[in-house]
Design a protein around this motif. Sequence first.
Motif, mmCIF file in Angstrom:
data_model
loop_
_atom_site.group_PDB
_atom_site.id
_atom_site.type_symbol
_atom_site.label_atom_id
_atom_site.label_comp_id
_atom_site.label_asym_id
_atom_site.label_seq_id
_atom_site.Cartn_x
_atom_site.Cartn_y
_atom_site.Cartn_z
ATOM 1 N N PRO A 294 0.812 -1.220 0.000
ATOM 2 C CA PRO A 294 0.000 0.000 0.000
ATOM 3 C C PRO A 294 0.846 1.270 0.000
ATOM 4 C CG PRO A 294 -0.900 -1.595 1.549
ATOM 5 C CD PRO A 294 0.409 -2.143 1.082
ATOM 6 N N ALA A 295 2.004 1.236 0.675
ATOM 7 C CA ALA A 295 2.883 2.408 0.689
ATOM 8 C C ALA A 295 3.423 2.697 -0.714
ATOM 9 C CB ALA A 295 4.034 2.202 1.679
ATOM 10 N N ASP A 296 3.785 1.648 -1.457
ATOM 11 C CA ASP A 296 4.233 1.837 -2.840
ATOM 12 C C ASP A 296 3.120 2.448 -3.678
ATOM 13 O OD1 ASP A 296 6.810 0.591 -2.502
ATOM 14 O OD2 ASP A 296 5.846 -1.371 -2.636
ATOM 15 N N PHE A 297 1.898 1.983 -3.464
ATOM 16 C CA PHE A 297 0.749 2.477 -4.233
ATOM 17 C C PHE A 297 0.521 3.963 -3.961
ATOM 18 C CE2 PHE A 297 -3.839 3.156 -4.839
ATOM 19 C CZ PHE A 297 -4.004 2.674 -6.126
ATOM 20 N N ARG A 298 0.548 4.335 -2.699
ATOM 21 C CA ARG A 298 0.343 5.757 -2.365
ATOM 22 C C ARG A 298 1.481 6.610 -2.918
ATOM 23 N NH1 ARG A 298 -2.039 3.258 2.303
ATOM 24 N NH2 ARG A 298 -0.034 3.096 3.362
ATOM 25 N N ARG A 299 2.705 6.068 -2.889
ATOM 26 C CA ARG A 299 3.841 6.808 -3.452
ATOM 27 C C ARG A 299 3.666 6.999 -4.957
ATOM 28 N NH1 ARG A 299 7.031 10.843 -3.317
ATOM 29 N NH2 ARG A 299 9.236 10.489 -3.779
ATOM 30 N N ALA A 300 3.165 5.981 -5.642
ATOM 31 C CA ALA A 300 2.932 6.096 -7.083
ATOM 32 C C ALA A 300 1.928 7.205 -7.377
ATOM 33 C CB ALA A 300 2.440 4.764 -7.637
ATOM 34 N N LEU A 301 0.856 7.268 -6.609
ATOM 35 C CA LEU A 301 -0.127 8.329 -6.789
ATOM 36 C C LEU A 301 0.495 9.706 -6.558
ATOM 37 C CD1 LEU A 301 -3.379 6.921 -5.127
ATOM 38 C CD2 LEU A 301 -3.069 7.531 -7.541
ATOM 39 N N GLU A 302 1.336 9.818 -5.533
ATOM 40 C CA GLU A 302 2.001 11.089 -5.247
ATOM 41 C C GLU A 302 2.874 11.523 -6.421
ATOM 42 O OE1 GLU A 302 4.226 10.336 -1.731
ATOM 43 O OE2 GLU A 302 2.478 10.322 -0.401
ATOM 44 N N LEU A 303 3.641 10.596 -6.979
ATOM 45 C CA LEU A 303 4.561 10.931 -8.068
ATOM 46 C C LEU A 303 3.806 11.325 -9.335
ATOM 47 C CD1 LEU A 303 7.232 8.137 -7.524
ATOM 48 C CD2 LEU A 303 7.489 10.578 -7.040
ATOM 49 N N ILE A 304 2.698 10.637 -9.616
ATOM 50 C CA ILE A 304 1.885 10.995 -10.783
ATOM 51 C C ILE A 304 1.253 12.370 -10.582
ATOM 52 C CG2 ILE A 304 -0.149 10.387 -12.134
ATOM 53 C CD1 ILE A 304 0.439 7.431 -11.453
ATOM 54 N N THR A 305 0.703 12.586 -9.398
ATOM 55 C CA THR A 305 0.024 13.855 -9.117
ATOM 56 C C THR A 305 0.991 15.030 -9.195
ATOM 57 O OG1 THR A 305 -1.543 12.707 -7.666
ATOM 58 C CG2 THR A 305 -1.356 15.101 -7.403
ATOM 59 N N ALA A 306 2.207 14.841 -8.685
ATOM 60 C CA ALA A 306 3.208 15.910 -8.683
ATOM 61 C C ALA A 306 3.854 16.117 -10.052
ATOM 62 C CB ALA A 306 4.290 15.604 -7.643
ATOM 63 N N GLY A 307 3.567 15.223 -10.997
ATOM 64 C CA GLY A 307 4.174 15.328 -12.318
ATOM 65 C C GLY A 307 5.609 14.848 -12.361
ATOM 66 N N GLU A 308 6.060 14.161 -11.310
ATOM 67 C CA GLU A 308 7.445 13.667 -11.298
ATOM 68 C C GLU A 308 7.617 12.460 -12.216
ATOM 69 O OE1 GLU A 308 9.585 13.453 -7.582
ATOM 70 O OE2 GLU A 308 8.055 14.647 -6.581
ATOM 71 N N ILE A 309 6.570 11.677 -12.383
ATOM 72 C CA ILE A 309 6.582 10.588 -13.358
ATOM 73 C C ILE A 309 5.356 10.760 -14.246
ATOM 74 C CG2 ILE A 309 6.432 8.097 -13.740
ATOM 75 C CD1 ILE A 309 7.982 7.624 -11.220
ATOM 76 N N GLU A 310 5.587 10.914 -15.531
ATOM 77 C CA GLU A 310 4.511 11.103 -16.505
ATOM 78 C C GLU A 310 3.983 9.737 -16.946
ATOM 79 O OE1 GLU A 310 1.737 12.203 -18.143
ATOM 80 O OE2 GLU A 310 2.913 14.066 -18.095
ATOM 81 N N VAL A 311 2.675 9.540 -16.889
ATOM 82 C CA VAL A 311 2.093 8.269 -17.304
ATOM 83 C C VAL A 311 1.115 8.424 -18.463
ATOM 84 C CG1 VAL A 311 2.386 7.194 -15.048
ATOM 85 C CG2 VAL A 311 0.239 8.389 -15.573
ATOM 86 N N ARG A 312 0.736 9.657 -18.788
ATOM 87 C CA ARG A 312 -0.259 9.831 -19.840
ATOM 88 C C ARG A 312 0.224 9.302 -21.184
ATOM 89 N NH1 ARG A 312 -1.579 16.002 -18.241
ATOM 90 N NH2 ARG A 312 0.688 15.862 -17.968
#
Length: 344
Positions: A294-312
């Motif tokens: 779950p911690a990895d999942f929340r971190r993934a959401l944080e990185l996507i939201t902050a634009g640090e990792i682009e997934v679009r």
Amino acid sequence: MKAAVVHGINDIRIQEVARPDPGPGEVVVRVRASGICATDVKMLLGQGLPKNLPTILGHEVAGEIFAVGTGVDGLFPGQRVAVYPIAVCGECFFCRRGRHNLCEKEFGLAHGVDGGFAEFVRIPRQIVNIQGVCELSPAISFEQAALAEPLSCCLAAARTGGVKAGDTVAVIGAGPMGLFHLKVARWAGARVIMADVLDERLDTARRMGADHCVNTRREDFVEQVRRYTGGRGADLVIAALGIPAVMEQCLPAVRKGGIFNIFGGPPAGQLLTIDPRWLHYGEITVTGTFASTPADFRRALELITAGEIEVRDMISHRFNLDNMLDAVEQVRKQRMIKGVVLID
């Protein structure tokens, strides 16, 4: 409600099913986006069908909370959320050590309970209890949020491999998960070598920032990795495909003291042959990572939201439930990077 219901091998039907109601501690999510994973297609082809049929697949889910069961705090109808898909007990040996993905009693969406290829999905209390229903920022779309789950799996692999700036990471397989590994490694500051047999996939990897690409139909992967790393080998080699014979051929690409990660799920009964002297004298670590915490999942959401990792740019195809069968065919024929089912 409408759902993509699996009845058996190569047997998926779009049909009406009853909308689920939440039990105590549960929530029901109105699905807005559900990512298509290769695992779903493997199941349809007979490589590990769910125990309970008929069932609804789909474990990469984002949407809006529709209804909340008794005893649920902090979640309410209308809330935009993404869902961690693994239901865990929170009490076993592994859960107490934060390794929820290895829970002794785990089950989850499309793996014990119906998943997200439907207009509504019921989220078990075990997921709710571990804060696995995560509120979304207005800055992130549903289709981006649906990709948090696959991204989190690659974050878990990078965490296991200790990836840091200046490392060289070699990824075998430039399919969707291989490309997520590329994005995570680049975010961590590593150089990335990508390998595949399809030039179009390697072209995509180059556009996403791969430092070096190897078509293994024409070039020797191990030789190319060593040449790129001054003869040493990669700090981390990730097998993003589940073919043991290919893994075995690629083992020598890892440097002394390096790590070889078996990420892609291999078929049951197939073995690797490894020279123990190579492991011993080279101090090689051979490991695997499965899913994420779950911690990895929340971190993934944080990185996507902050634009640090682009997934679009990962989303090459969009579908709805009515053309779900076409989506499965596109995955089977390797004609898309990543597909998302969007539900109005």
